[in-house]
Design a protein around this motif. Structure first.
Motif, mmCIF file in Angstrom:
data_model
loop_
_atom_site.group_PDB
_atom_site.id
_atom_site.type_symbol
_atom_site.label_atom_id
_atom_site.label_comp_id
_atom_site.label_asym_id
_atom_site.label_seq_id
_atom_site.Cartn_x
_atom_site.Cartn_y
_atom_site.Cartn_z
ATOM 1 N N ALA A 149 8.294 -6.334 2.109
ATOM 2 C CA ALA A 149 6.338 -6.109 2.499
ATOM 3 C C ALA A 149 5.690 -7.748 1.230
ATOM 4 C CB ALA A 149 5.885 -5.563 2.146
ATOM 5 N N ALA A 150 6.702 -8.160 0.339
ATOM 6 C CA ALA A 150 6.188 -9.196 -0.331
ATOM 7 C C ALA A 150 6.695 -10.241 0.033
ATOM 8 C CB ALA A 150 6.388 -9.444 -1.718
ATOM 9 N N GLY A 151 7.863 -10.530 0.382
ATOM 10 C CA GLY A 151 8.800 -11.574 1.290
ATOM 11 C C GLY A 151 7.863 -11.952 2.899
ATOM 12 N N PHE A 152 7.461 -10.578 3.174
ATOM 13 C CA PHE A 152 7.094 -11.089 4.511
ATOM 14 C C PHE A 152 6.212 -11.760 4.678
ATOM 15 C CE2 PHE A 152 6.528 -8.928 9.452
ATOM 16 C CZ PHE A 152 5.881 -9.337 9.875
ATOM 17 N N LEU A 153 4.906 -11.051 3.941
ATOM 18 C CA LEU A 153 3.515 -11.249 3.683
ATOM 19 C C LEU A 153 3.437 -12.854 2.881
ATOM 20 C CD1 LEU A 153 0.513 -10.682 3.436
ATOM 21 C CD2 LEU A 153 1.077 -10.077 1.471
ATOM 22 N N ARG B 74 -1.620 -5.308 -6.541
ATOM 23 C CA ARG B 74 -0.901 -5.840 -7.655
ATOM 24 C C ARG B 74 0.390 -6.247 -7.621
ATOM 25 N NH1 ARG B 74 -4.695 -2.944 -9.925
ATOM 26 N NH2 ARG B 74 -2.970 -0.460 -10.340
ATOM 27 N N ARG B 75 0.850 -4.755 -6.416
ATOM 28 C CA ARG B 75 2.282 -4.577 -6.700
ATOM 29 C C ARG B 75 3.113 -5.908 -5.334
ATOM 30 N NH1 ARG B 75 6.008 -0.938 -7.660
ATOM 31 N NH2 ARG B 75 7.632 -2.392 -7.550
ATOM 32 N N LEU B 76 2.298 -6.308 -4.451
ATOM 33 C CA LEU B 76 2.638 -7.072 -3.962
ATOM 34 C C LEU B 76 2.017 -8.887 -4.415
ATOM 35 C CD1 LEU B 76 0.739 -6.626 -0.307
ATOM 36 C CD2 LEU B 76 3.052 -7.033 -1.160
ATOM 37 N N GLU B 77 1.362 -8.886 -5.461
ATOM 38 C CA GLU B 77 1.080 -10.538 -6.157
ATOM 39 C C GLU B 77 1.615 -10.678 -7.254
ATOM 40 O OE1 GLU B 77 -3.291 -10.460 -6.706
ATOM 41 O OE2 GLU B 77 -2.120 -9.113 -7.711
ATOM 42 N N LYS B 78 2.632 -8.987 -7.978
ATOM 43 C CA LYS B 78 4.097 -9.862 -8.600
ATOM 44 C C LYS B 78 5.321 -9.931 -8.121
ATOM 45 C CE LYS B 78 6.691 -6.338 -12.296
ATOM 46 N NZ LYS B 78 6.607 -5.040 -13.526
ATOM 47 N N GLU B 79 5.392 -9.331 -6.982
ATOM 48 C CA GLU B 79 5.991 -9.504 -6.222
ATOM 49 C C GLU B 79 6.876 -10.919 -5.472
ATOM 50 O OE1 GLU B 79 9.526 -7.712 -5.993
ATOM 51 O OE2 GLU B 79 8.588 -6.536 -7.169
ATOM 52 N N ILE B 80 5.375 -11.511 -5.065
ATOM 53 C CA ILE B 80 5.028 -13.155 -4.564
ATOM 54 C C ILE B 80 5.459 -13.969 -5.736
ATOM 55 C CG2 ILE B 80 3.900 -14.675 -3.986
ATOM 56 C CD1 ILE B 80 2.778 -12.515 -2.081
ATOM 57 N N ASP B 81 5.065 -13.444 -6.912
ATOM 58 C CA ASP B 81 4.854 -14.086 -8.243
ATOM 59 C C ASP B 81 6.507 -14.679 -8.386
ATOM 60 O OD1 ASP B 81 3.463 -15.759 -9.775
ATOM 61 O OD2 ASP B 81 3.877 -14.313 -11.514
ATOM 62 N N VAL B 82 7.092 -13.639 -8.485
ATOM 63 C CA VAL B 82 8.382 -13.794 -8.829
ATOM 64 C C VAL B 82 9.352 -14.289 -8.287
ATOM 65 C CG1 VAL B 82 11.235 -12.156 -9.054
ATOM 66 C CG2 VAL B 82 8.452 -11.224 -9.550
ATOM 67 N N LEU B 83 8.851 -13.813 -6.335
ATOM 68 C CA LEU B 83 9.786 -14.945 -5.432
ATOM 69 C C LEU B 83 9.256 -16.619 -5.532
ATOM 70 C CD1 LEU B 83 10.785 -14.955 -2.697
ATOM 71 C CD2 LEU B 83 9.135 -14.370 -1.474
ATOM 72 N N LEU B 84 8.367 -16.805 -6.268
ATOM 73 C CA LEU B 84 8.475 -18.107 -6.046
ATOM 74 C C LEU B 84 8.552 -18.970 -7.380
ATOM 75 C CD1 LEU B 84 3.882 -17.951 -5.239
ATOM 76 C CD2 LEU B 84 5.778 -19.652 -4.426
ATOM 77 N N SER B 85 8.587 -17.696 -8.633
ATOM 78 C CA SER B 85 9.670 -18.101 -9.659
ATOM 79 C C SER B 85 10.964 -18.692 -9.307
ATOM 80 C CB SER B 85 9.499 -16.936 -10.909
ATOM 81 O OG SER B 85 7.791 -17.017 -11.244
#
Length: 269
Positions: A160-164, A200-211
Protein backbone atom coordinates in the motif's frame (compact mmCIF):
# COMPACT_ATOMS: atom_id res chain seq x y z
CA UNK A 1 19.84 68.54 -87.74
CA UNK A 2 22.98 68.39 -85.65
CA UNK A 3 21.19 70.19 -82.84
CA UNK A 4 18.36 67.63 -82.98
CA UNK A 5 20.80 64.76 -83.07
CA UNK A 6 22.59 66.20 -80.03
CA UNK A 7 19.30 66.67 -78.23
CA UNK A 8 18.22 63.12 -79.12
CA UNK A 9 21.55 61.76 -77.83
CA UNK A 10 21.08 63.59 -74.53
CA UNK A 11 17.53 62.27 -74.29
CA UNK A 12 18.72 58.71 -74.87
CA UNK A 13 21.41 59.08 -72.21
CA UNK A 14 18.83 60.51 -69.80
CA UNK A 15 16.49 57.62 -70.61
CA UNK A 16 19.26 55.09 -70.01
CA UNK A 17 20.18 56.78 -66.71
CA UNK A 18 16.51 56.78 -65.68
CA UNK A 19 16.22 53.05 -66.49
CA UNK A 20 19.41 52.34 -64.51
CA UNK A 21 18.25 54.29 -61.46
CA UNK A 22 14.77 52.77 -61.65
CA UNK A 23 16.26 49.30 -61.84
CA UNK A 24 18.44 49.92 -58.76
CA UNK A 25 15.50 51.34 -56.83
CA UNK A 26 13.38 48.34 -57.84
CA UNK A 27 16.10 45.92 -56.73
CA UNK A 28 16.53 47.66 -53.36
CA UNK A 29 12.78 47.80 -52.84
CA UNK A 30 12.44 44.12 -53.71
CA UNK A 31 15.24 43.18 -51.32
CA UNK A 32 13.67 45.21 -48.56
CA UNK A 33 10.30 43.68 -49.32
CA UNK A 34 11.74 40.19 -49.08
CA UNK A 35 13.38 41.05 -45.76
CA UNK A 36 10.14 42.46 -44.41
CA UNK A 37 8.23 39.40 -45.61
CA UNK A 38 10.70 37.12 -43.86
CA UNK A 39 10.36 39.17 -40.66
CA UNK A 40 6.57 39.03 -40.82
CA UNK A 41 6.73 35.26 -41.44
CA UNK A 42 9.05 34.80 -38.46
CA UNK A 43 6.74 36.79 -36.20
CA UNK A 44 3.77 34.74 -37.39
CA UNK A 45 5.61 31.51 -36.60
CA UNK A 46 6.47 32.76 -33.09
CA UNK A 47 2.89 33.85 -32.43
CA UNK A 48 1.52 30.52 -33.70
CA UNK A 49 3.94 28.54 -31.53
CA UNK A 50 3.05 30.60 -28.44
CA UNK A 51 -0.64 30.09 -29.17
CA UNK A 52 -0.19 26.34 -29.62
CA UNK A 53 1.78 25.99 -26.38
CA UNK A 54 -0.73 28.08 -24.41
CA UNK A 55 -3.64 26.12 -25.86
CA UNK A 56 -1.97 22.82 -25.03
CA UNK A 57 -1.40 23.93 -21.44
CA UNK A 58 -4.98 25.10 -21.07
CA UNK A 59 -6.31 21.89 -22.59
CA UNK A 60 -4.09 19.91 -20.26
CA UNK A 61 -5.67 21.68 -17.32
CA UNK A 62 -9.18 21.23 -18.69
CA UNK A 63 -8.59 17.52 -19.15
CA UNK A 64 -8.04 17.16 -15.41
CA UNK A 65 -11.66 16.46 -14.66
CA UNK A 66 -11.59 12.90 -13.31
CA UNK A 67 -12.08 11.57 -9.83
CA UNK A 68 -9.63 8.68 -9.87
CA UNK A 69 -10.06 5.79 -7.43
CA UNK A 70 -6.87 3.76 -6.91
CA UNK A 71 -5.45 1.41 -4.32
CA UNK A 72 -4.31 -2.18 -3.79
CA UNK A 73 -6.46 -5.06 -5.00
CA UNK A 74 -9.40 -6.09 -2.80
CA UNK A 75 -9.35 -2.83 -0.86
CA UNK A 76 -12.94 -1.94 -1.85
CA UNK A 77 -12.46 0.37 -4.85
CA UNK A 78 -15.18 -1.17 -7.03
CA UNK A 79 -17.61 -1.27 -4.09
CA UNK A 80 -17.01 2.45 -3.60
CA UNK A 81 -17.43 3.05 -7.33
CA UNK A 82 -20.78 1.24 -7.38
CA UNK A 83 -21.86 3.11 -4.25
CA UNK A 84 -21.18 6.42 -6.00
CA UNK A 85 -22.80 5.21 -9.21
CA UNK A 86 -26.01 3.70 -7.84
CA UNK A 87 -26.23 4.95 -4.26
CA UNK A 88 -25.89 1.42 -2.95
CA UNK A 89 -23.28 -1.30 -2.92
CA UNK A 90 -23.63 -4.56 -4.84
CA UNK A 91 -24.02 -7.80 -2.91
CA UNK A 92 -20.63 -8.88 -4.24
CA UNK A 93 -17.89 -7.72 -6.60
CA UNK A 94 -15.09 -9.38 -8.53
CA UNK A 95 -11.54 -8.14 -8.91
CA UNK A 96 -11.45 -5.61 -11.75
CA UNK A 97 -9.09 -6.21 -14.66
CA UNK A 98 -10.16 -3.15 -16.68
CA UNK A 99 -10.97 0.39 -15.53
CA UNK A 100 -14.58 1.28 -14.78
CA UNK A 101 -15.58 4.80 -15.86
CA UNK A 102 -18.96 6.48 -15.36
CA UNK A 103 -20.58 9.83 -14.56
CA UNK A 104 -21.76 9.65 -10.95
CA UNK A 105 -24.08 11.98 -9.05
CA UNK A 106 -22.46 12.80 -5.72
CA UNK A 107 -24.88 14.07 -3.04
CA UNK A 108 -24.11 15.30 0.45
CA UNK A 109 -27.44 14.10 1.81
CA UNK A 110 -31.16 13.77 1.17
CA UNK A 111 -32.64 16.70 -0.72
CA UNK A 112 -29.25 17.68 -2.09
CA UNK A 113 -29.21 17.86 -5.90
CA UNK A 114 -25.54 17.00 -5.84
CA UNK A 115 -23.11 17.34 -8.69
CA UNK A 116 -22.02 15.09 -11.53
CA UNK A 117 -18.47 13.77 -11.30
CA UNK A 118 -16.64 11.63 -13.84
CA UNK A 119 -15.31 8.71 -11.79
CA UNK A 120 -12.73 6.10 -12.79
CA UNK A 121 -12.14 2.95 -10.75
CA UNK A 122 -8.70 1.67 -11.73
CA UNK A 123 -7.70 -2.00 -11.08
CA UNK A 124 -5.32 -2.51 -8.19
CA UNK A 125 -3.44 -5.57 -9.38
CA UNK A 126 0.31 -4.98 -9.44
CA UNK A 127 0.71 -6.09 -13.07
CA UNK A 128 -1.91 -3.57 -14.24
CA UNK A 129 -0.62 -0.49 -12.44
CA UNK A 130 1.62 0.69 -15.26
CA UNK A 131 -1.48 1.75 -17.19
CA UNK A 132 -2.61 3.98 -14.33
CA UNK A 133 -0.33 6.80 -15.45
CA UNK A 134 -2.65 7.83 -18.29
CA UNK A 135 -5.46 8.34 -15.77
CA UNK A 136 -3.22 10.15 -13.30
CA UNK A 137 -2.58 12.71 -16.07
CA UNK A 138 -6.35 13.38 -16.25
CA UNK A 139 -7.13 13.25 -12.54
CA UNK A 140 -8.43 16.34 -10.78
CA UNK A 141 -8.76 14.46 -7.49
CA UNK A 142 -7.51 11.09 -6.31
CA UNK A 143 -9.06 8.71 -3.77
CA UNK A 144 -6.57 6.13 -2.50
CA UNK A 145 -8.59 3.27 -1.02
CA UNK A 146 -6.86 1.07 1.53
CA UNK A 147 -8.14 -1.83 3.60
CA UNK A 148 -7.89 -0.77 7.25
CA UNK A 149 -8.02 -4.43 8.34
CA UNK A 150 -4.57 -5.38 6.97
CA UNK A 151 -2.31 -2.97 8.83
CA UNK A 152 -0.93 -5.71 11.03
CA UNK A 153 0.49 -7.42 7.94
CA UNK A 154 3.86 -6.02 6.88
CA UNK A 155 3.65 -7.16 3.25
CA UNK A 156 0.22 -5.55 2.76
CA UNK A 157 1.37 -2.32 4.38
CA UNK A 158 4.51 -2.27 2.25
CA UNK A 159 2.46 -2.77 -0.92
CA UNK A 160 0.00 0.00 0.00
CA UNK A 161 2.81 2.41 0.91
CA UNK A 162 4.69 1.71 -2.32
CA UNK A 163 1.55 2.27 -4.38
CA UNK A 164 0.72 5.51 -2.54
CA UNK A 165 4.28 6.77 -2.99
CA UNK A 166 4.14 6.09 -6.75
CA UNK A 167 0.95 8.16 -6.95
CA UNK A 168 2.37 11.06 -4.94
CA UNK A 169 5.64 10.97 -6.95
CA UNK A 170 3.92 10.95 -10.33
CA UNK A 171 5.20 13.98 -12.31
CA UNK A 172 1.71 15.07 -13.36
CA UNK A 173 0.37 14.78 -9.81
CA UNK A 174 3.32 16.78 -8.47
CA UNK A 175 3.15 19.44 -11.18
CA UNK A 176 -0.54 20.12 -10.71
CA UNK A 177 -0.59 19.46 -6.94
CA UNK A 178 -3.45 16.99 -7.37
CA UNK A 179 -5.05 16.37 -3.94
CA UNK A 180 -5.19 12.84 -2.54
CA UNK A 181 -7.71 11.43 -0.05
CA UNK A 182 -6.68 8.26 1.81
CA UNK A 183 -9.94 6.37 2.33
CA UNK A 184 -9.53 3.85 5.14
CA UNK A 185 -12.18 1.35 4.09
CA UNK A 186 -13.97 -1.28 6.20
CA UNK A 187 -13.71 0.98 9.25
CA UNK A 188 -17.02 -0.38 10.52
CA UNK A 189 -15.38 -3.69 11.40
CA UNK A 190 -14.37 -4.35 15.00
CA UNK A 191 -10.80 -5.28 14.05
CA UNK A 192 -10.24 -2.23 11.81
CA UNK A 193 -7.26 -0.04 12.58
CA UNK A 194 -7.79 3.67 13.18
CA UNK A 195 -7.07 6.31 10.56
CA UNK A 196 -4.17 7.70 12.59
CA UNK A 197 -2.61 4.24 12.93
CA UNK A 198 -2.95 3.64 9.17
CA UNK A 199 -1.32 7.00 8.42
CA UNK A 200 1.59 6.31 10.78
CA UNK A 201 2.23 2.91 9.20
CA UNK A 202 2.14 4.39 5.70
CA UNK A 203 4.50 7.21 6.71
CA UNK A 204 6.93 4.78 8.29
CA UNK A 205 6.99 2.50 5.25
CA UNK A 206 7.41 5.39 2.80
CA UNK A 207 10.22 6.75 4.99
CA UNK A 208 11.94 3.34 4.78
CA UNK A 209 11.35 3.31 1.02
CA UNK A 210 12.93 6.74 0.61
CA UNK A 211 15.92 5.72 2.75
CA UNK A 212 16.40 2.57 0.70
CA UNK A 213 16.19 4.43 -2.61
CA UNK A 214 18.56 7.09 -1.27
CA UNK A 215 21.06 4.46 -0.17
CA UNK A 216 20.98 2.78 -3.56
CA UNK A 217 21.45 6.14 -5.29
CA UNK A 218 24.47 6.94 -3.11
CA UNK A 219 25.96 3.54 -3.96
CA UNK A 220 25.53 4.27 -7.66
CA UNK A 221 27.27 7.60 -7.25
CA UNK A 222 24.49 10.18 -7.13
CA UNK A 223 21.05 10.95 -5.80
CA UNK A 224 19.87 13.31 -8.53
CA UNK A 225 17.10 10.94 -9.57
CA UNK A 226 15.40 11.11 -6.17
CA UNK A 227 12.00 12.73 -6.22
CA UNK A 228 11.14 14.98 -3.30
CA UNK A 229 7.38 14.81 -2.79
CA UNK A 230 7.34 16.97 0.34
CA UNK A 231 7.95 20.61 1.18
CA UNK A 232 10.88 19.67 3.46
CA UNK A 233 14.33 18.55 2.38
CA UNK A 234 15.32 15.02 1.51
CA UNK A 235 16.50 13.14 4.58
CA UNK A 236 13.81 14.56 6.86
CA UNK A 237 11.28 12.10 8.34
CA UNK A 238 8.43 11.60 5.89
CA UNK A 239 5.07 13.05 6.89
CA UNK A 240 1.92 13.02 4.78
CA UNK A 241 1.14 16.51 6.07
CA UNK A 242 4.28 17.82 4.32
CA UNK A 243 3.43 16.43 0.88
CA UNK A 244 3.36 18.92 -1.99
CA UNK A 245 0.00 17.50 -3.02
CA UNK A 246 -2.52 18.01 -0.23
CA UNK A 247 -3.21 14.69 1.49
CA UNK A 248 -6.30 14.18 3.64
CA UNK A 249 -7.78 11.03 5.11
CA UNK A 250 -10.85 9.55 6.71
CA UNK A 251 -12.60 6.37 7.76
CA UNK A 252 -15.34 4.92 5.58
CA UNK A 253 -17.34 1.83 4.81
CA UNK A 254 -18.05 1.52 1.09
CA UNK A 255 -20.19 -1.58 1.63
CA UNK A 256 -22.49 0.14 4.14
CA UNK A 257 -22.48 3.47 2.32
CA UNK A 258 -20.82 5.36 5.16
CA UNK A 259 -18.99 8.02 3.11
CA UNK A 260 -19.42 11.00 5.44
CA UNK A 261 -15.74 11.88 5.57
CA UNK A 262 -15.27 11.37 1.82
CA UNK A 263 -18.19 13.31 0.31
CA UNK A 264 -16.99 16.82 1.29
CA UNK A 265 -13.71 16.04 -0.50
CA UNK A 266 -15.57 14.82 -3.58
CA UNK A 267 -17.79 17.89 -3.88
CA UNK A 268 -15.25 20.57 -2.91
CA UNK A 269 -14.23 22.93 -5.71
Amino acid sequence: PRRWEKRRGEDERMAEEFVRVATEVTNVTTARSIGLAELVLLLLVIVCCAYAITKALLLGQKKRSLLLIVGPASSGKTTLFKQLQYGEAPSSTVTSVVPNEEDCRVRQGEGDQGQTVRVVDYPGHVKLRSGCDAYLQRAKKIVFVTDSLVYNDSDSVREAAGFLFSVLANPGVLRHRVPVFIACNKSDRMNAFSVEFVKRRLEKEIDVLLSTVGGLSDTKGGGDDLVNITSVGLGEPFKLANCLSKVSSGAMSALKGNLKTLKPYLTAA
